[in-house]
Write a protein that holds these residues in place. Structure first.
Motif, short mmCIF file in Angstrom:
data_model
loop_
_atom_site.label_atom_id
_atom_site.label_comp_id
_atom_site.label_asym_id
_atom_site.label_seq_id
_atom_site.Cartn_x
_atom_site.Cartn_y
_atom_site.Cartn_z
N TRP A 255 0.86 -1.18 0.00
CA TRP A 255 0.00 0.00 0.00
C TRP A 255 0.90 1.23 0.00
CZ3 TRP A 255 -5.33 -1.19 2.01
CH2 TRP A 255 -6.23 -0.16 1.75
N SER A 256 0.55 2.21 -0.80
CA SER A 256 1.32 3.45 -0.84
C SER A 256 1.25 4.16 0.52
CB SER A 256 0.76 4.38 -1.92
OG SER A 256 1.21 5.70 -1.75
N ALA A 257 2.38 4.67 0.94
CA ALA A 257 2.41 5.42 2.21
C ALA A 257 1.53 6.66 2.14
CB ALA A 257 3.85 5.83 2.53
N GLU A 258 1.30 7.17 0.92
CA GLU A 258 0.51 8.39 0.77
C GLU A 258 -0.99 8.15 0.79
OE1 GLU A 258 2.30 11.40 -2.11
OE2 GLU A 258 3.41 9.57 -2.63
N THR A 259 -1.42 6.95 0.42
CA THR A 259 -2.85 6.67 0.41
C THR A 259 -3.31 5.87 1.63
OG1 THR A 259 -2.49 4.69 -0.97
CG2 THR A 259 -3.05 6.75 -2.12
N PHE A 260 -2.38 5.24 2.32
CA PHE A 260 -2.78 4.42 3.47
C PHE A 260 -3.50 5.23 4.56
CE2 PHE A 260 -2.21 2.08 7.46
CZ PHE A 260 -2.81 0.88 7.09
N PRO A 261 -3.10 6.49 4.82
CA PRO A 261 -3.82 7.24 5.85
C PRO A 261 -5.32 7.34 5.61
CG PRO A 261 -1.74 8.30 5.37
CD PRO A 261 -1.91 7.21 4.35
N TYR A 262 -5.73 7.39 4.34
CA TYR A 262 -7.18 7.41 4.04
C TYR A 262 -7.85 6.15 4.56
CZ TYR A 262 -11.55 7.21 1.42
OH TYR A 262 -12.88 7.08 1.09
N ALA A 263 -7.22 5.00 4.30
CA ALA A 263 -7.79 3.74 4.77
C ALA A 263 -7.80 3.69 6.30
CB ALA A 263 -6.99 2.57 4.21
N TRP A 264 -6.73 4.16 6.89
CA TRP A 264 -6.62 4.14 8.36
C TRP A 264 -7.74 4.96 9.00
CZ3 TRP A 264 -4.00 1.33 11.78
CH2 TRP A 264 -3.88 1.80 13.08
N GLU A 265 -8.03 6.10 8.41
CA GLU A 265 -9.06 6.98 8.96
C GLU A 265 -10.47 6.47 8.70
OE1 GLU A 265 -8.74 9.59 10.96
OE2 GLU A 265 -6.60 9.12 10.98
N ASN A 266 -10.67 5.81 7.56
CA ASN A 266 -12.01 5.43 7.16
C ASN A 266 -12.41 4.00 7.50
OD1 ASN A 266 -13.40 7.68 5.37
ND2 ASN A 266 -11.19 7.77 4.98
N PHE A 267 -11.44 3.17 7.86
CA PHE A 267 -11.75 1.78 8.19
C PHE A 267 -11.16 1.44 9.56
CE2 PHE A 267 -11.52 2.09 3.55
CZ PHE A 267 -12.85 1.82 3.26
N PRO A 268 -11.90 1.74 10.62
CA PRO A 268 -11.40 1.54 11.99
C PRO A 268 -10.97 0.10 12.28
CG PRO A 268 -13.40 2.86 12.00
CD PRO A 268 -13.24 2.36 10.61
N VAL A 269 -11.45 -0.85 11.49
CA VAL A 269 -11.06 -2.24 11.71
C VAL A 269 -9.54 -2.40 11.65
CG1 VAL A 269 -11.26 -2.90 9.27
CG2 VAL A 269 -11.54 -4.65 11.03
#
Length: 207
Positions: free
Chosen positions: A111-125
């Motif tokens: 996963w790109s380091a630049e896009t992973f924060p979006y997943a981290w914020e939007n998918f609490p799992v």
């Protein structure tokens, strides 16, 4: 040896991600879309960003090579979030069965380091894992043995003395699952939750 921890890939196992979701709207013709995602914004290009190349650098390289497709290329990361439909409920259910049985869980994702924060914020799992190795942050990608070594180091910090044979790794990419197996882990190729759970039960896990 009894299994002491399970490592999950994310995309295709827990998170529903596909470039098709965006490009079906941008390139309605199936043949044209297939060509674009095979030759222009192909997975080997995506892996470069997953491995640490910046989105700016990756996009510039593609635009220089395919200037006639600039708008479509720039859409890949500008509208990247439109490639994610949400979580895969059956994969989450498997994870939660292991979690309920107090099996330590870890994440290993390309996963790109630049896009992973979006997943981290939007998918609490994702916050329920003890540790996660994100390829773009460590600048290594599966199936490189080095990224599995990094994951092993992280796991050992939580579970001192753990051995590869005590680990399961679940990935929807066969090459990645095979890479884990070649290193002594139990690689499970995820095609659907039923088959994955059957394999986990064979390994003695309570799912």
């Amino acid at each position: 040896m009894a299994i002491k921890a399970v490592v999950f890939d994310f995309g295709g196992v827990l998170i529903d991600w596909s470039p098709q979701y965006l490009y079906r709207t941008l390139i309605p013709d199936e043949a044209e879309r297939r060509w674009f995602l095979t030759h222009v914004c192909a997975m080997d290009w995506v892996i470069q960003q997953d491995g640490g190349q910046t989105i700016e650098e990756g996009t510039a390289e593609r635009v220089a090579k395919f200037p006639e497709h600039e708008t479509l290329i720039r859409a890949f990361y500008e509208r990247w979030h439109e490639m994610i439909r949400g979580v895969l409920e059956d994969g989450i259910a498997t994870m939660e069965k292991l979690e309920a049985a107090n099996v330590p869980l870890f994440g290993l994702t390309n996963w790109s380091a630049e896009t992973f924060p979006y997943a981290w914020e939007n998918f609490p799992v994702l916050r329920r894992f003890r540790d996660i190795v994100v390829s773009g942050r460590v600048k290594l990608v599966k199936p490189d043995p080095a990224i599995f070594a990094e994951m092993m180091t992280r796991i050992e910090s939580h579970l001192p003395g753990i051995q590869p044979a005590e680990l399961v790794f679940i990935d929807d990419n066969l090459k990645n699952a095979e890479a884990a197996t070649s290193l002594g882990w139990h690689g499970v190729h995820h095609t659907d939750a039923a088959h994955t759970e059957a394999k986990l039960r064979e390994l003695g896990l309570p799912v």
